[in-house]
Design a protein around this motif. Structure first.
Motif, PDB file in Angstrom:
ATOM      1  N   THR A   1      -2.513 -16.533  52.622  1.00 54.36           N
ATOM      2  CA  THR A   1      -3.678 -17.362  52.430  1.00 54.36           C
ATOM      3  C   THR A   1      -3.238 -18.825  52.317  1.00 54.36           C
ATOM      4  N   TRP A   2      -4.136 -19.731  52.659  1.00 55.02           N
ATOM      5  CA  TRP A   2      -3.839 -21.162  52.642  1.00 55.02           C
ATOM      6  C   TRP A   2      -4.365 -21.844  51.394  1.00 55.02           C
ATOM      7  N   GLY A   3      -5.332 -21.239  50.712  1.00 58.22           N
ATOM      8  CA  GLY A   3      -5.898 -21.853  49.521  1.00 58.22           C
ATOM      9  C   GLY A   3      -7.201 -21.198  49.142  1.00 58.22           C
ATOM     10  N   ILE A   4      -7.706 -21.588  47.964  1.00 54.03           N
ATOM     11  CA  ILE A   4      -8.920 -20.978  47.434  1.00 54.03           C
ATOM     12  C   ILE A   4      -9.886 -22.074  47.006  1.00 54.03           C
ATOM     13  N   PHE A   5     -11.125 -21.986  47.491  1.00 56.09           N
ATOM     14  CA  PHE A   5     -12.186 -22.866  47.025  1.00 56.09           C
ATOM     15  C   PHE A   5     -12.849 -22.211  45.820  1.00 56.09           C
ATOM     16  N   SER A   6     -13.384 -23.019  44.922  1.00 54.31           N
ATOM     17  CA  SER A   6     -13.962 -22.491  43.686  1.00 54.31           C
ATOM     18  C   SER A   6     -15.363 -21.924  43.875  1.00 54.31           C
ATOM     19  N   GLN A   7     -16.003 -22.238  45.000  1.00 53.84           N
ATOM     20  CA  GLN A   7     -17.372 -21.774  45.234  1.00 53.84           C
ATOM     21  C   GLN A   7     -17.626 -21.672  46.728  1.00 53.84           C
ATOM     22  N   ALA A   8     -18.725 -21.017  47.074  1.00 56.01           N
ATOM     23  CA  ALA A   8     -19.123 -20.950  48.477  1.00 56.01           C
ATOM     24  C   ALA A   8     -19.548 -22.340  48.922  1.00 56.01           C
ATOM     25  N   LEU A   9     -19.097 -22.746  50.100  1.00 54.38           N
ATOM     26  CA  LEU A   9     -19.391 -24.084  50.600  1.00 54.38           C
ATOM     27  C   LEU A   9     -20.306 -24.015  51.810  1.00 54.38           C
ATOM     28  N   ASP A  10     -21.062 -25.085  52.011  1.00 54.56           N
ATOM     29  CA  ASP A  10     -22.019 -25.140  53.116  1.00 54.56           C
ATOM     30  C   ASP A  10     -21.392 -25.569  54.432  1.00 54.56           C
ATOM     31  N   SER A  11     -20.283 -26.308  54.368  1.00 53.18           N
ATOM     32  CA  SER A  11     -19.642 -26.810  55.578  1.00 53.18           C
ATOM     33  C   SER A  11     -18.184 -27.106  55.266  1.00 53.18           C
TER      34      SER A  11
ATOM     35  N   PRO B   1      -3.234 -15.303  42.421  1.00 55.12           N
ATOM     36  CA  PRO B   1      -3.528 -16.706  42.657  1.00 55.12           C
ATOM     37  C   PRO B   1      -2.412 -17.655  42.243  1.00 55.12           C
ATOM     38  N   GLN B   2      -1.306 -17.156  41.710  1.00 52.34           N
ATOM     39  CA  GLN B   2      -0.283 -18.040  41.155  1.00 52.34           C
ATOM     40  C   GLN B   2       0.293 -19.024  42.170  1.00 52.34           C
ATOM     41  N   ALA B   3       0.557 -18.592  43.381  1.00 55.36           N
ATOM     42  CA  ALA B   3       1.218 -19.456  44.358  1.00 55.36           C
ATOM     43  C   ALA B   3       0.251 -20.100  45.339  1.00 55.36           C
ATOM     44  N   VAL B   4      -1.035 -19.858  45.173  1.00 49.92           N
ATOM     45  CA  VAL B   4      -2.022 -20.329  46.131  1.00 49.92           C
ATOM     46  C   VAL B   4      -2.688 -21.593  45.597  1.00 49.92           C
ATOM     47  N   PRO B   5      -2.767 -22.641  46.428  1.00 50.61           N
ATOM     48  CA  PRO B   5      -3.430 -23.864  45.959  1.00 50.61           C
ATOM     49  C   PRO B   5      -4.930 -23.657  45.755  1.00 50.61           C
ATOM     50  N   PHE B   6      -5.432 -24.234  44.680  1.00 48.53           N
ATOM     51  CA  PHE B   6      -6.864 -24.223  44.407  1.00 48.53           C
ATOM     52  C   PHE B   6      -7.455 -25.558  44.818  1.00 48.53           C
TER      53      PHE B   6
END
Length: 172
Positions: free
Chosen positions: A1-11, A46-51
């Motif tokens: 994985t490249w990263g995690i967003f904290s919420q669903a995004l519109d665009s 989630p330890q190594a994945v950028p937030f």
């Protein structure tokens, strides 16, 4: 994985300097992830994945958002289409205004104001011309849809009507 967003995004859009940026209409936020040099094994998440980091907030002045619906990127500038403020705003990856329009004097392009206009999407091409899709009335007929074209300085050039987007969900 490249990263995690904290919420669903519109665009979402990719910034060529190594970031992914997205906007959330409901919370009036821009979120950004700095991409790692390579994807991380999901087992280590989630330890190594950028937030993502939330930027901006609700408001009307430059650097704030009101109902952002879409993002596009030209060079390293992020163009945010705001339905609530009825404008396009240019910012950097930190959410700071970028003086991109009107010969470098403003970060904002005001769109047509009025009740009943719903802004949907923004696109940009390599020379910096950008395209804003919107509709009026209830959006149920092709005649309700319009595509406005702006030059790289943010000047309105022309409008094409009757360009209804495909609203079908092809689940085949």
């Amino acid at each position: 994985t490249w990263g995690i967003f904290s919420q669903a995004l519109d665009s979402l859009a990719v910034v060529p300097t190594g970031y992914v940026v997205g906007v959330d209409r409901q919370n009036h936020k821009m979120e950004i992830i700095e991409l790692p040099s390579q994807p991380q094994d999901p087992v280590n998440a989630p330890q190594a994945v950028p937030f993502s980091v939330s930027k901006m907030g609700q408001g009307t002045r430059s650097g704030l958002l009101n109902a952002p619906v879409a993002v596009a990127v030209i060079d390293a500038a992020i163009l945010i289409l705001e339905d609530g403020n009825q404008r396009v705003q240019a910012v950097d990856v930190s959410g700071n205004p970028v003086l991109r329009f009107q010969n470098g004097t403003t970060s904002i392009v005001d769109l047509e104001k009025g009740s009943g206009i719903v802004y949907l999407d923004i696109g940009v091409e390599g020379m910096g011309y950008f395209y804003v899709l919107s509709f009026v009335n209830d959006g149920m007929t092709p005649a309700d849809y319009r595509l406005d074209i702006y030059d790289p300085q943010g000047n309105f050039l022309t409008r094409t009507t009757g360009v209804m987007p495909s609203l079908t969900n092809d689940s085949t």
